[in-house]
Scaffold this active site. Structure first.
Site, PDB file in Angstrom:
ATOM      1  N   CYS A 165       0.845  -1.192   0.000  1.00  0.00           N
ATOM      2  CA  CYS A 165       0.000   0.000   0.000  1.00  0.00           C
ATOM      3  C   CYS A 165       0.885   1.248   0.000  1.00  0.00           C
ATOM      4  O   CYS A 165       1.668   1.464  -0.909  1.00  0.00           O
ATOM      5  CB  CYS A 165      -0.984  -0.061   1.155  1.00  0.00           C
ATOM      6  SG  CYS A 165      -2.331   1.130   0.989  1.00  0.00           S
ATOM      7  N   HIS A 202      -4.210  -4.136  -0.572  1.00  0.00           N
ATOM      8  CA  HIS A 202      -3.992  -4.726   0.746  1.00  0.00           C
ATOM      9  C   HIS A 202      -4.044  -6.248   0.613  1.00  0.00           C
ATOM     10  O   HIS A 202      -5.131  -6.811   0.532  1.00  0.00           O
ATOM     11  CB  HIS A 202      -5.088  -4.275   1.723  1.00  0.00           C
ATOM     12  CG  HIS A 202      -4.989  -2.837   2.101  1.00  0.00           C
ATOM     13  ND1 HIS A 202      -4.294  -2.406   3.207  1.00  0.00           N
ATOM     14  CD2 HIS A 202      -5.484  -1.726   1.511  1.00  0.00           C
ATOM     15  CE1 HIS A 202      -4.369  -1.094   3.291  1.00  0.00           C
ATOM     16  NE2 HIS A 202      -5.081  -0.649   2.270  1.00  0.00           N
ATOM     17  N   GLU A 215      -3.625  -8.417   2.815  1.00  0.00           N
ATOM     18  CA  GLU A 215      -4.277  -9.009   3.993  1.00  0.00           C
ATOM     19  C   GLU A 215      -5.788  -8.888   3.930  1.00  0.00           C
ATOM     20  O   GLU A 215      -6.493  -9.531   4.694  1.00  0.00           O
ATOM     21  CB  GLU A 215      -3.724  -8.365   5.279  1.00  0.00           C
ATOM     22  CG  GLU A 215      -4.264  -6.989   5.617  1.00  0.00           C
ATOM     23  CD  GLU A 215      -3.640  -5.844   4.824  1.00  0.00           C
ATOM     24  OE1 GLU A 215      -4.007  -4.691   5.106  1.00  0.00           O
ATOM     25  OE2 GLU A 215      -2.813  -6.097   3.927  1.00  0.00           O
TER      26      GLU A 215
END
Length: 201
Positions: free
Chosen positions: A82, A183, A185
Site C-alpha cells: 500500500c 492490501h 491481507e
C-alpha cells in the site's frame, strides 16, 4: 539478538494496517516481528514495509528512525505494501515529497470523473503484464482489495496493473524491491497467495 537468515520482519514505519499484515503472515505460518531496529532489519531474510497514511509523515518517520539509507542498501527481497509500495518509488505528489527512490517510478494523484470516486476503494481486477514468480498461481480474473488516492503509472517496473479510469500499477518490481498497491491481507486467497509467493522468493 540472533535472527535466522530465513526470518521476516515488518518495518515499524507507523500506520494502522501493520497488525493485519502481521496476522495475514501468521496465517501462512510466519511470525514477522514489528521492528525499527536496524540490525534486525539488516539481518532479516525478507523485509516488508507496510504503511497506511500519507507519504510525507511516513518518510519523516523513516528519517527520524534513521532507516532511509538502511532501506536503500538492503540486498534481500523487500516488499512495500500500500503506502509502503509508494515509499519505494522516487517521488510522490502527495505532499510533494521525495521517497526512497528504489523503484524509478513517480506516484501521482488519481483523477476522479463521472462514476469514478477517489480514493479508489474496493475490489479490482489484476492484469498480469508478463510472468514473474511473484504472480505464480494468480488467475487471469484475480481481484484484490484497494484503498488509495494516489497511484503509480504503468511502466517498465509494472508486473500487474489495474484500472480505475485509467491503468495504474498494482504490483511493481525493480531488482530486489517489490510493491503491492492493494492490501494483500484484505484480498482473501489472492492476497495470501501473493504473500506466499513473496516469502518463497
Amino acid at each position: 539478538m540472533c535472527h535466522r537468515a530465513s526470518s521476516v520482519v515488518l518495518v515499524d514505519a507507523g500506520g494502522t494496517n501493520i497488525g493485519s499484515v502481521r496476522y495475514a503472515l501468521q496465517r501462512l505460518g510466519v511470525d514477522a516481528p514489528l521492528t525499527a531496529d536496524p540490525d534486525a532489519i539488516r539481518s532479516a531474510g525478507k523485509v516488508i514495509l507496510p504503511g497506511v497514511g500519507a507519504a510525507g509523515p511516513a518518510m519523516a518517520r523513516l528519517r527520524e528512525l534513521g532507516l532511509v539509507e538502511l532501506l536503500r542498501g538492503l540486498r534481500q527481497p523487500v516488499l512495500g505494501v500500500c503506502l509502503g509500495m509508494q515509499l519505494l518509488c522516487s517521488h510522490s505528489d502527495e505532499g510533494d515529497v521525495d521517497c526512497l527512490g528504489l523503484i524509478a517510478a513517480p506516484v501521482r494523484r488519481m483523477t476522479s470523473g463521472p462514476g469514478l470516486r477517489v480514493p479508489h476503494m474496493g475490489w479490482n481486477r489484476l492484469r498480469a503484464l508478463g510472468t514473474h514468480p511473484l504472480l505464480a498461481g494468480i488467475a487471469p480474473d484475480a481481484q484484490a482489495y484497494f484503498v488509495h488516492g494516489y497511484a503509480v503509472p504503468v511502466g517498465d517496473y509494472t508486473l500487474a496493473s489495474a484500472d480505475h479510469g485509467q491503468p495504474f500499477s498494482a504490483v511493481i518490481a525493480q531488482g530486489n524491491f517489490f510493491g503491492m498497491q492493494f492490501h494483500p491481507e484484505r484480498s482473501a486467497a489472492v492476497g495470501a497467495r501473493l504473500l506466499h509467493n513473496f516469502l518463497a522468493l
